[in-house]
Design an enzyme around this catalytic site. Sequence first.
Site, PDB file in Angstrom:
ATOM      1  N   CYS A   4     -43.010   5.613  18.716  1.00  0.00           N
ATOM      2  CA  CYS A   4     -43.550   5.201  17.163  1.00  0.00           C
ATOM      3  C   CYS A   4     -44.627   5.764  16.921  1.00  0.00           C
ATOM      4  CB  CYS A   4     -42.345   4.859  17.038  1.00  0.00           C
ATOM      5  SG  CYS A   4     -40.722   4.166  17.070  1.00  0.00           S
ATOM      6  N   ALA A  25     -42.138   3.304  11.849  1.00  0.00           N
ATOM      7  CA  ALA A  25     -42.748   1.814  11.816  1.00  0.00           C
ATOM      8  C   ALA A  25     -42.076   0.730  11.334  1.00  0.00           C
ATOM      9  CB  ALA A  25     -44.206   1.294  11.154  1.00  0.00           C
ATOM     10  N   ARG A  78     -46.348   6.480  14.046  1.00  0.00           N
ATOM     11  CA  ARG A  78     -46.236   7.578  12.784  1.00  0.00           C
ATOM     12  C   ARG A  78     -44.579   7.353  12.291  1.00  0.00           C
ATOM     13  NH1 ARG A  78     -40.683   9.185  14.338  1.00  0.00           N
ATOM     14  NH2 ARG A  78     -40.667   8.548  16.253  1.00  0.00           N
TER      15      ARG A  78
END
Length: 284
Positions: free
Chosen positions: A159, A188, A186
Amino acid sequence: MNTPPETRPDRPIRSQYEDFMRHVDAHGVFKADRTGTGTKSVFGYQMRFDLNEGFPLVTTKKVHLKSIVQELLWFLTGSSDNNWLKERGVTIWDEWAREDGDLGPVYGVQWRSWPTPDGGHIDQISEVIKTLKTNPDSRRIIVSAWNVADLSKMALMPCHAFFQFYVAPATEAGGKGKLSCQLYQRSADIFLGVPFNIGSYALLTHMVAQQCDLDVGDFIWTGGDCHIYSNHAEQVALQLSRAPFPYPTLHIKRKPESIFDYQFDDFEFLDYQHHAAIKAPVAV
């Protein structure tokens, strides 16, 4: 991108994180997602934290500091074994771990052992330290966890995928440069994930600065798909009803020989005043 007002000592306390949450709650669009939960989402957001004004821990709920610190130390070992975390009382990766505890080539593996075509490996963290010491003006001081060739082998794709360091030169003779770090995340999860990510990379910036004899500058958090899960709506409303406290201060008790030699007890977070924890389900 939207950049909320920075928190300054001479202004009423206003947390960028809560402003971020309000923005997504007010302007997000509904999107389906991989987990089947559903989200309220915006694309693109940025927060900038001056690390000289305090350590940017969320204060409107209690953040589990032990998990943040131990997970970062685990990343720095280069391990993919969830058992390392479980032995230290950290369970945040349990939902994704395989039976034997393996998670595949996730963050730490990519940070420390990025595979090369000839069968070798690149230690990106060691390269960062080396470059900061020998060529601090480089624009290539970057670590990536997003290894496309390895994504299918990972229990969870990264992530927080990519981060870069930047050194502002000393402003006076004999002074130190200032180290800043920018993270690109990318994906959240604003309620559960982002407070951890801010704390983790702010801590890493302090550690790298200490190892390279630099002062700290800013930590910049940049998000791609920024979302509030549908089953976090009540928790978000509760958190936004609370007034934030001033940030705590980080004290690192010693300077180890290398970035890989820090221990959990090396870190002390002074004056961490916070509201009660808020539980929420993890979208797997």
